[in-house]
Design a protein around this motif. Structure first.
Motif, PDB file in Angstrom:
ATOM      1  N   MET A  79       0.849  -1.203   0.000  1.00 36.27           N
ATOM      2  CA  MET A  79       0.000   0.000   0.000  1.00 36.27           C
ATOM      3  C   MET A  79       0.883   1.251   0.000  1.00 36.27           C
ATOM      4  N   THR A  80       0.670   2.124  -0.969  1.00 33.62           N
ATOM      5  CA  THR A  80       1.399   3.383  -1.007  1.00 33.62           C
ATOM      6  C   THR A  80       0.694   4.416  -0.131  1.00 33.62           C
ATOM      7  N   ALA A  81       1.360   5.530   0.069  1.00 35.88           N
ATOM      8  CA  ALA A  81       0.754   6.605   0.863  1.00 35.88           C
ATOM      9  C   ALA A  81      -0.505   7.130   0.181  1.00 35.88           C
ATOM     10  N   ILE A  82      -0.475   7.214  -1.158  1.00 40.14           N
ATOM     11  CA  ILE A  82      -1.649   7.698  -1.900  1.00 40.14           C
ATOM     12  C   ILE A  82      -2.818   6.741  -1.723  1.00 40.14           C
ATOM     13  N   GLU A  83      -2.548   5.463  -1.784  1.00 37.04           N
ATOM     14  CA  GLU A  83      -3.601   4.464  -1.607  1.00 37.04           C
ATOM     15  C   GLU A  83      -4.166   4.509  -0.191  1.00 37.04           C
TER      16      GLU A  83
ATOM     17  N   ALA B  80      -7.860  12.611   6.500  1.00 32.87           N
ATOM     18  CA  ALA B  80      -7.002  11.618   5.856  1.00 32.87           C
ATOM     19  C   ALA B  80      -5.622  12.204   5.569  1.00 32.87           C
ATOM     20  N   ASP B  81      -5.594  13.452   5.122  1.00 33.12           N
ATOM     21  CA  ASP B  81      -4.320  14.120   4.843  1.00 33.12           C
ATOM     22  C   ASP B  81      -3.496  14.282   6.116  1.00 33.12           C
ATOM     23  N   TRP B  82      -4.161  14.672   7.204  1.00 39.58           N
ATOM     24  CA  TRP B  82      -3.482  14.850   8.490  1.00 39.58           C
ATOM     25  C   TRP B  82      -2.876  13.526   8.958  1.00 39.58           C
ATOM     26  N   VAL B  83      -3.634  12.451   8.829  1.00 40.55           N
ATOM     27  CA  VAL B  83      -3.159  11.133   9.255  1.00 40.55           C
ATOM     28  C   VAL B  83      -1.927  10.711   8.449  1.00 40.55           C
ATOM     29  N   LEU B  84      -1.981  10.907   7.136  1.00 43.06           N
ATOM     30  CA  LEU B  84      -0.855  10.489   6.296  1.00 43.06           C
ATOM     31  C   LEU B  84       0.383  11.352   6.513  1.00 43.06           C
ATOM     32  N   GLU B  85       0.181  12.639   6.778  1.00 37.57           N
ATOM     33  CA  GLU B  85       1.334  13.489   7.099  1.00 37.57           C
ATOM     34  C   GLU B  85       1.951  13.061   8.429  1.00 37.57           C
ATOM     35  N   PHE B  86       1.096  12.744   9.398  1.00 38.05           N
ATOM     36  CA  PHE B  86       1.570  12.245  10.691  1.00 38.05           C
ATOM     37  C   PHE B  86       2.348  10.943  10.510  1.00 38.05           C
ATOM     38  N   LEU B  87       1.847  10.083   9.662  1.00 36.43           N
ATOM     39  CA  LEU B  87       2.419   8.751   9.476  1.00 36.43           C
ATOM     40  C   LEU B  87       3.741   8.781   8.720  1.00 36.43           C
ATOM     41  N   THR B  88       3.813   9.633   7.695  1.00 38.14           N
ATOM     42  CA  THR B  88       4.989   9.631   6.816  1.00 38.14           C
ATOM     43  C   THR B  88       5.940  10.795   7.044  1.00 38.14           C
ATOM     44  N   GLY B  89       5.446  11.856   7.695  1.00 41.29           N
ATOM     45  CA  GLY B  89       6.268  13.049   7.867  1.00 41.29           C
ATOM     46  C   GLY B  89       6.377  13.871   6.599  1.00 41.29           C
ATOM     47  N   LYS B  90       5.523  13.561   5.600  1.00 38.77           N
ATOM     48  CA  LYS B  90       5.602  14.248   4.310  1.00 38.77           C
ATOM     49  C   LYS B  90       4.317  15.018   4.025  1.00 38.77           C
ATOM     50  N   LYS B  91       4.466  16.187   3.407  1.00 41.10           N
ATOM     51  CA  LYS B  91       3.322  16.982   2.993  1.00 41.10           C
ATOM     52  C   LYS B  91       2.616  16.300   1.811  1.00 41.10           C
ATOM     53  N   ARG B  92       1.395  16.789   1.512  1.00 41.70           N
ATOM     54  CA  ARG B  92       0.598  16.170   0.449  1.00 41.70           C
ATOM     55  C   ARG B  92       1.336  16.155  -0.886  1.00 41.70           C
TER      56      ARG B  92
ATOM     57  N   GLN C 271       0.508  -1.017   9.720  1.00 41.40           N
ATOM     58  CA  GLN C 271      -0.111  -1.456  10.970  1.00 41.40           C
ATOM     59  C   GLN C 271      -0.604  -0.255  11.777  1.00 41.40           C
ATOM     60  N   THR C 272       0.224   0.787  11.841  1.00 49.61           N
ATOM     61  CA  THR C 272      -0.172   2.009  12.556  1.00 49.61           C
ATOM     62  C   THR C 272      -1.349   2.677  11.861  1.00 49.61           C
ATOM     63  N   PHE C 273      -1.316   2.724  10.554  1.00 52.17           N
ATOM     64  CA  PHE C 273      -2.404   3.325   9.779  1.00 52.17           C
ATOM     65  C   PHE C 273      -3.733   2.633  10.061  1.00 52.17           C
ATOM     66  N   GLU C 274      -3.744   1.324  10.040  1.00 47.67           N
ATOM     67  CA  GLU C 274      -4.980   0.578  10.284  1.00 47.67           C
ATOM     68  C   GLU C 274      -5.505   0.827  11.690  1.00 47.67           C
ATOM     69  N   LYS C 275      -4.599   0.940  12.644  1.00 45.48           N
ATOM     70  CA  LYS C 275      -5.006   1.224  14.032  1.00 45.48           C
ATOM     71  C   LYS C 275      -5.628   2.618  14.132  1.00 45.48           C
TER      72      LYS C 275
ATOM     73  N   GLU D 234       6.734   4.740  -3.382  1.00 43.00           N
ATOM     74  CA  GLU D 234       7.175   3.629  -2.546  1.00 43.00           C
ATOM     75  C   GLU D 234       6.039   3.163  -1.636  1.00 43.00           C
ATOM     76  N   ASP D 235       6.049   1.881  -1.347  1.00 47.81           N
ATOM     77  CA  ASP D 235       5.067   1.324  -0.419  1.00 47.81           C
ATOM     78  C   ASP D 235       5.380   1.752   1.005  1.00 47.81           C
ATOM     79  N   LEU D 236       4.337   1.892   1.801  1.00 42.91           N
ATOM     80  CA  LEU D 236       4.522   2.105   3.238  1.00 42.91           C
ATOM     81  C   LEU D 236       5.166   0.868   3.843  1.00 42.91           C
ATOM     82  N   THR D 237       5.885   1.057   4.915  1.00 39.97           N
ATOM     83  CA  THR D 237       6.466  -0.095   5.606  1.00 39.97           C
ATOM     84  C   THR D 237       5.363  -0.876   6.311  1.00 39.97           C
TER      85      THR D 237
END
Length: 287
Positions: free
Chosen positions: A1-5, A27-39, A55-59, A47-50
């Motif tokens: 799963m990529t960050a976009i997905e 959703a944008d806030w969560v992904l920025e929190f998760l990856t440290g990257k802006k939209r 696991q953190t995303f699903e939680k 690249e795929d998420l680790t």
């Protein structure tokens, strides 16, 4: 799963709770929190998420689907450009409250000596933001909740600000004897009548602390009346009170202070709603 997905998955899932725009923002806030990257950075990242990130995303998504506010899920909120730790012991800082802070700053920034009491610490967002913007001020902040004060103290340390926090039941007037005299009193106190609870969003009612939100139906101005009385004996001459209020009762707060001899102003927020009251003590009034 990529960050976009992951973003698309979260945005679609959250549309069952929020409107499309808010679901996308969360959703944008969560992904920025998760990856440290802006939209814009994530859009170029194929690249795929680790496995740990997934696991953190699903939680996080499972918690959001339970109507838990994103700020509590991530453990953070932003206020006046600063990051604040938040949990269910404290209210989530609102943009409207930033206007209250800015009003105090605009009025008081020329003062070289300044003492401020803030009533209702919560996350500490108001006193900490004031200290950042008014470094010359000596600021004391009080709250009835020990859980809230623990968070506020952490936030003061994280934002490198010196604020004196104290656990006080402000409605217990016997406690007032221990306070000094201030130049400014500021507060965003509880002001929502209990009978309005059913009108509020589920994520507010089920997660934000009731003690910081609600007041009795038959005594909706209880905190404002106490603050007015306190201010008479705990403000320097020309001292000023700054208050946030319920949009339906701000005019009542304004009229209450005016009827007790204060020079009072009623101010609108950025949405055009009457939400702030200021009151200036022109002369000491004994009761």
């Amino acid at each position: 799963m990529t960050a976009i997905e992951a973003y698309n998955k979260a945005a679609i899932a959250l549309e069952s709770i929020y409107d499309n725009r808010e679901a996308c923002n969360i959703a944008d806030w969560v992904l920025e929190f998760l990856t440290g990257k802006k939209r814009w950075e994530r859009k170029m990242d194929t690249e795929d998420l680790t496995s740990e990130q997934i696991q953190t995303f699903e939680k996080l998504l499972s918690e959001l689907n339970l109507h838990k506010p994103v700020q509590y899920v991530l453990g953070e909120a932003w206020f006046c450009g600063m990051r604040f730790i938040v949990d269910e012991n404290v209210l989530i800082p609102r943009p409207e409250t930033e206007e209250l802070v800015q009003k105090v700053v605009d009025d008081q920034k020329s003062k070289k000596i300044l003492s401020i009491l803030e009533i209702g610490s919560g996350s500490g967002c108001i006193p900490i933001a004031l200290k950042k913007k008014l470094p010359q001020a000596v600021i004391q902040s009080i709250d009835i909740s020990e859980g809230a004060l623990r968070i506020a103290i952490q936030n003061a340390a994280a934002n490198n600000t010196e604020v004196e926090f104290q656990c006080v039941d402000f409605l217990n007037r016997q406690s007032w004897a221990d306070f000094k005299i201030f130049d400014v009193i500021v507060s965003n106190p509880p002001y929502i009548p209990i009978n309005e609870k059913e009108k509020l969003d589920k994520n507010v009612v089920e997660h934000e602390p009731s003690v910081a939100l609600f007041v009795p139906d038959n005594d909706s101005l209880i905190f404002y009346e106490a603050i007015e009385s306190f201010g008479n004996n705990h403000l320097n001459p020309e001292g000023k009170i700054y208050l946030e209020a319920h949009e339906d009762f701000a005019r009542e707060v304004f009229q209450y202070f005016s009827s007790h001899g204060w020079e009072t102003s009623l101010l609108k927020d950025i949405y055009g709603k009457e939400r702030m009251v200021t009151a200036t003590l022109k002369k000491p009034m004994l009761k």
